[in-house]
Design an enzyme around this catalytic site. Structure first.
Site, mmCIF file in Angstrom:
data_model
loop_
_atom_site.group_PDB
_atom_site.id
_atom_site.type_symbol
_atom_site.label_atom_id
_atom_site.label_comp_id
_atom_site.label_asym_id
_atom_site.label_seq_id
_atom_site.Cartn_x
_atom_site.Cartn_y
_atom_site.Cartn_z
ATOM 1 N N ALA A 266 0.855 -1.191 0.000
ATOM 2 C CA ALA A 266 0.000 0.000 0.000
ATOM 3 C C ALA A 266 0.886 1.235 0.000
ATOM 4 O O ALA A 266 2.114 1.131 0.069
ATOM 5 C CB ALA A 266 -0.893 -0.016 1.240
ATOM 6 N N LYS A 267 0.241 2.365 -0.043
ATOM 7 C CA LYS A 267 0.967 3.644 -0.117
ATOM 8 C C LYS A 267 2.019 3.794 0.973
ATOM 9 O O LYS A 267 3.098 4.324 0.743
ATOM 10 C CB LYS A 267 -0.025 4.800 0.022
ATOM 11 C CG LYS A 267 -0.505 5.326 -1.306
ATOM 12 C CD LYS A 267 -1.263 6.616 -1.116
ATOM 13 C CE LYS A 267 -2.261 6.782 -2.235
ATOM 14 N NZ LYS A 267 -3.583 7.175 -1.856
#
Ligand code: GLU
Length: 336
Positions: A266-267
């Site tokens: 994820a980010k």
């Protein structure tokens, strides 16, 4: 373990890529799509691209278009999809609501779905594929509560009641086992795992379990290759297939790409978006090369074009553990 590779028979293997336009395509999605694409192509099979955009409000404008661009840039192609059309069009889930509605009506008519007025947050979650332990177990409190949807509307305080799947009765009726082409034997009692799971957010708002089953069947998908975080959601889908008299495709759930903390990429793990690499001038062969190396099909640091990997595809060399990419030159396997 390699039953996908050994399968023969008359039907042409049909795989699919099913991006959700909820964010940019990153290394993790790309790796799973690579396995899905090669699995079909290595047997001369067909690939369908389906845009899974039911997940409001997480769907981002432009993400669908960008996913197609990124995939094409990486070397993917597909025989049917939103941009190329095909016999099962439309290939965008938000344009297929009438189809899901017909399936839902069939389940309702057979007494296999019932209206539910339980919390909005809980049923809204039904729109997305339940990644990473998102499943809630439902206690069935609305099971025999309403004689009709209209009756449920009155009890729902102005909200639209949801629809839930009524699990079949009987001690073994809810136990589903499947032979996953990668993950192997998997068994789950859906009653214990999720209970009566949501099918639709409201009369028209098909959820993931209903949409994915309806679409895979309508599009003639014979194999579903996806991340293994969706393995626990598969038995519920199998029950929906059985209830609707639809075939169950072969499943192949592969380990995910994760961050160093072991959580799904994820980010927070840094920028691994394909669009960013592309903007930086990284060649697609470098990205495919490292993804292929992580599957055991070439050496780390080698460049590879997706099409050139067709002859090298095998599930046998894909590591059983999740993969962590530290750069585009190296990766490691997560040890738990
Ligand atoms: N669109 C789903 C996701 O991105 C994939 C669902 C599936 O492959 O069945 O999580």
């Amino acid at each position: 373990m390699d039953s996908l590779e050994n399968s023969s028979g008359d039907e042409r293997a049909t795989g699919r890529l099913a991006p959700s336009p909820t964010g940019a395509l990153h290394l993790g999605n790309a790796r799973t799509f690579m396995v899905a694409w090669l699995s079909a192509r290595s047997r001369g099979g067909k690939v369908i691209l389906r845009m899974e955009d039911l997940d409001h409000p997480k769907v981002k404008p432009f993400a669908a278009e960008q996913a197609l661009d990124d995939l094409r840039w990486l070397g993917f192609d597909w025989d049917e999809g939103p941009d190329v059309g095909g016999p099962s069009a439309p290939y965008v889930q938000s344009q297929r609501r009438a189809i899901y509605r017909r399936h839902l009506e069939k389940l309702v008519a057979a007494g296999k779905a019932y209206p539910c007025v339980c919390t909005r947050a809980e049923v809204e979650r039904c729109q997305s594929a339940p990644h990473e332990g998102e499943t809630l177990r439902y206690d069935g409190r609305c099971r025999d509560r309403f004689a009709s949807y209209d009756e449920a509307i009155d009890a729902a305080n102005g909200r639209a009641p949801a629809w839930r799947f009524r699990l079949p009765d009987g001690p073994d009726a809810t136990v589903v086992s499947l032979d996953d082409a990668f993950a192997g034997h998997f068994e789950q009692d859906v009653a214990a795992h999720s209970g009566d799971f949501p099918l639709a957010r409201d009369a028209d708002g098909a959820g993931y379990a209903l949409a994915v089953v309806a679409d895979d069947a309508a599009m003639g998908v014979t194999e579903v290759v996806r991340g293994d975080d969706l393995l626990p959601a598969t038995p519920a889908q199998t029950l929906v297939q059985r209830a609707l008299g639809l075939p169950t495709p072969r499943y192949c759930h592969v380990p995910l790409v994760v961050g160093p903390d072991g959580r799904r990429l994820a980010k927070r793990h840094g920028d691994t978006r394909i669009a960013t690499f592309r903007a930086e001038g990284v060649p697609p062969e470098k990205i495919i090369g490292i993804l292929a190396a992580s599957c055991g099909w070439c050496e780390a640091g080698q460049m590879a074009a997706l099409g050139d990997l067709v002859g090298r595809f095998t599930l046998a060399t894909i590591p059983r553990s999740p993969v962590v990419f530290s750069s585009l030159d190296s990766f490691s396997l997560l040890t738990r």
